[in-house]
Design a protein around this motif. Structure first.
Motif, PDB file in Angstrom:
ATOM      1  N   GLN A   1       1.561  10.199  -4.292  1.00  0.00           N
ATOM      2  CA  GLN A   1       1.453  11.232  -4.718  1.00  0.00           C
ATOM      3  C   GLN A   1       0.848  11.660  -3.836  1.00  0.00           C
ATOM      4  OE1 GLN A   1       1.722  12.617  -8.097  1.00  0.00           O
ATOM      5  NE2 GLN A   1       1.730  14.962  -6.992  1.00  0.00           N
ATOM      6  N   LEU A   2      -0.047  11.573  -2.966  1.00  0.00           N
ATOM      7  CA  LEU A   2      -0.940  11.344  -1.599  1.00  0.00           C
ATOM      8  C   LEU A   2       0.293  12.137  -0.930  1.00  0.00           C
ATOM      9  CD1 LEU A   2      -2.478  12.223   0.251  1.00  0.00           C
ATOM     10  CD2 LEU A   2      -2.700   9.647   1.323  1.00  0.00           C
ATOM     11  N   LYS A   3       1.087  11.274  -0.156  1.00  0.00           N
ATOM     12  CA  LYS A   3       2.478  12.185   0.132  1.00  0.00           C
ATOM     13  C   LYS A   3       3.373  12.779  -0.116  1.00  0.00           C
ATOM     14  CE  LYS A   3       6.530   9.552   2.705  1.00  0.00           C
ATOM     15  NZ  LYS A   3       7.605   8.175   3.674  1.00  0.00           N
ATOM     16  N   LYS A   4       3.079  13.474  -1.517  1.00  0.00           N
ATOM     17  CA  LYS A   4       4.475  14.432  -1.985  1.00  0.00           C
ATOM     18  C   LYS A   4       2.935  15.874  -1.214  1.00  0.00           C
ATOM     19  CE  LYS A   4       6.511  12.732  -6.093  1.00  0.00           C
ATOM     20  NZ  LYS A   4       6.477  12.229  -7.551  1.00  0.00           N
ATOM     21  N   GLU A   5       1.589  15.570  -1.913  1.00  0.00           N
ATOM     22  CA  GLU A   5       1.097  16.691  -1.334  1.00  0.00           C
ATOM     23  C   GLU A   5       0.693  17.155  -0.073  1.00  0.00           C
ATOM     24  OE1 GLU A   5      -1.300  18.051  -3.411  1.00  0.00           O
ATOM     25  OE2 GLU A   5      -1.625  17.583  -5.103  1.00  0.00           O
TER      26      GLU A   5
ATOM     27  N   GLU B   1       0.885  -0.908   0.533  1.00  0.00           N
ATOM     28  CA  GLU B   1       0.459  -0.111   0.174  1.00  0.00           C
ATOM     29  C   GLU B   1       1.086   1.520   0.375  1.00  0.00           C
ATOM     30  OE1 GLU B   1       1.172  -0.830   4.198  1.00  0.00           O
ATOM     31  OE2 GLU B   1       0.825  -1.690   2.375  1.00  0.00           O
ATOM     32  N   LEU B   2       2.286   0.876   0.930  1.00  0.00           N
ATOM     33  CA  LEU B   2       2.908   2.118   0.890  1.00  0.00           C
ATOM     34  C   LEU B   2       3.347   2.678  -0.665  1.00  0.00           C
ATOM     35  CD1 LEU B   2       4.065   1.957   4.093  1.00  0.00           C
ATOM     36  CD2 LEU B   2       2.807   3.315   3.101  1.00  0.00           C
ATOM     37  N   LEU B   3       3.440   1.330  -1.464  1.00  0.00           N
ATOM     38  CA  LEU B   3       3.828   1.948  -2.834  1.00  0.00           C
ATOM     39  C   LEU B   3       3.616   1.613  -4.735  1.00  0.00           C
ATOM     40  CD1 LEU B   3       5.751  -2.011  -2.492  1.00  0.00           C
ATOM     41  CD2 LEU B   3       7.147   0.263  -2.295  1.00  0.00           C
ATOM     42  N   THR B   4       1.654   2.234  -3.794  1.00  0.00           N
ATOM     43  CA  THR B   4       1.489   2.566  -5.284  1.00  0.00           C
ATOM     44  C   THR B   4       1.075   4.151  -5.702  1.00  0.00           C
ATOM     45  OG1 THR B   4      -0.601   3.566  -3.648  1.00  0.00           O
ATOM     46  CG2 THR B   4      -0.274   0.794  -4.021  1.00  0.00           C
TER      47      THR B   4
ATOM     48  N   ILE C   1      -7.859  11.588  -2.594  1.00  0.00           N
ATOM     49  CA  ILE C   1      -6.619  10.840  -3.001  1.00  0.00           C
ATOM     50  C   ILE C   1      -6.728  11.505  -4.192  1.00  0.00           C
ATOM     51  CG2 ILE C   1      -5.064   8.701  -3.452  1.00  0.00           C
ATOM     52  CD1 ILE C   1      -6.727   7.372  -1.178  1.00  0.00           C
ATOM     53  N   PRO C   2      -5.716  11.942  -5.040  1.00  0.00           N
ATOM     54  CA  PRO C   2      -4.814  12.547  -5.847  1.00  0.00           C
ATOM     55  C   PRO C   2      -4.776  11.199  -6.820  1.00  0.00           C
ATOM     56  CG  PRO C   2      -3.439  13.756  -3.832  1.00  0.00           C
ATOM     57  CD  PRO C   2      -4.098  12.955  -3.679  1.00  0.00           C
ATOM     58  N   PRO C   3      -5.521  11.411  -8.015  1.00  0.00           N
ATOM     59  CA  PRO C   3      -4.988  10.399  -8.503  1.00  0.00           C
ATOM     60  C   PRO C   3      -3.390  10.040  -9.077  1.00  0.00           C
ATOM     61  CG  PRO C   3      -6.349  12.579 -10.172  1.00  0.00           C
ATOM     62  CD  PRO C   3      -6.035  12.318  -8.606  1.00  0.00           C
TER      63      PRO C   3
END
Length: 290
Positions: A130-134, A122-125, A235-237
């Motif tokens: 992208q969510l983590k960057k946001e 789940e941490l590799l999707t 969640i950002p696409p």
């Protein structure tokens, strides 16, 4: 070359076999070769790989690693068996259904000098990346993560453990967490269950984590993260990655076996995984579910 055995040939186990048979060139995964699989069922060869017994797997000198892809409630016993035999282990999350058992397994791996790796695709999707960057660099005020999905089959444990992928998201995004409250609702006749956990970040910002399950319930993941001057409700696409999630995990595990992962990164990963398992156990205790 490092020989491997796959325990359990459901969807995940079948993918593990496929990926070891067809690794991308130029990475550590090329050194893994699948020597057999273990299953409760009597099966013919699977993808031309032969079925072997657990006793044979732990005793064979050409088998160096095991991939545990069974129901959650059998993970702990299989992990312990292979660690005791001096084999490296890659196990689907969670490695155990209690924090204490996970600590014991990690201590055993260190004592035996082998790698214990818990899969967290789940941490590799790409959407999570992208969510983590946001989220990075922003000041959280409050937030929620609500997951819904179909009913779980027996053997997957309490919702805080079966859904630990969502908890891993929150811990990876917002750091160390604590549990302030938790509730559990269940309607056995309707096959419905819902867990609600109230979490706090290290600076006491509230996070709500909900896991909801019922047969036929569409699989959804809703977020609402409120930051100082900014709110994230979707969640950002992101486009699908070119390398599959289980293959990425296989490459990471293989890199550990080859000594290509730093001690600092290994320690961070162990701390995060045990932290989440400790939170899951605390939630289960507050929900008074055995």
């Amino acid at each position: 070359m490092l020989g491997a055995v796959v325990v359990g040939v459901g969807t995940a186990g079948a993918v593990r076999i496929r990926d070891m048979l067809t690794p991308p060139a130029g990475n550590a995964a090329e050194k893994l070769t699948v020597q057999g699989f273990i299953s409760r069922r009597k099966l013919d060869a699977h993808q031309d790989v032969k079925q072997i017994s657990a006793e044979e797997a732990v005793s064979r000198e050409d088998i160096h690693a095991a991939f545990i892809c069974t129901e959650n409630d059998s993970h702990e016993d299989f992990v312990r068996m292979f660690l005791q035999a001096g084999k490296h282990v890659c196990v689907e999350y969670p490695m155990a259904l209690s924090y204490q058992a996970a600590v014991q397994l990690w201590d055993l791996a260190q004592k035996k000098g082998v790698v214990l790796h818990e899969e967290h695709i789940e941490l590799l999707t790409e959407d999570y990346k992208q969510l983590k960057k946001e989220v990075e660099g922003k000041t959280l005020l409050e937030g929620s993560l609500h997951f819904a999905g179909g009913a779980l089959k027996p053997g997957f444990g309490f919702l805080a453990f079966s859904g630990i992928a969502r908890l891993s998201w929150l811990a990876d995004l917002f750091g160390e967490l604590s549990v302030s409250a938790a509730t559990f609702e269940e309607d056995a006749e309707q096959g419905y269950s819902k867990m609600t956990a109230q979490l706090l970040t290290s600076d006491s910002k509230p996070l709500t984590w909900i896991e909801e399950r019922q047969a036929g319930l569409p699989r959804t993941k809703k977020i609402n993260f409120v930051f100082d001057g900014f709110t994230l409700t979707q969640i950002p696409p992101a486009p699908r990655g070119t390398v599959g999630l289980f293959m990425q995990d296989l490459i990471h595990f293989s890199a550990k076996l080859s000594g290509q992962v730093s001690t600092e990164e290994l320690d961070r990963e162990r701390v995060r995984i045990l932290h989440c398992l400790g939170l899951a156990q605390k939630i289960q205790e507050l929900c008074k579910v055995k």
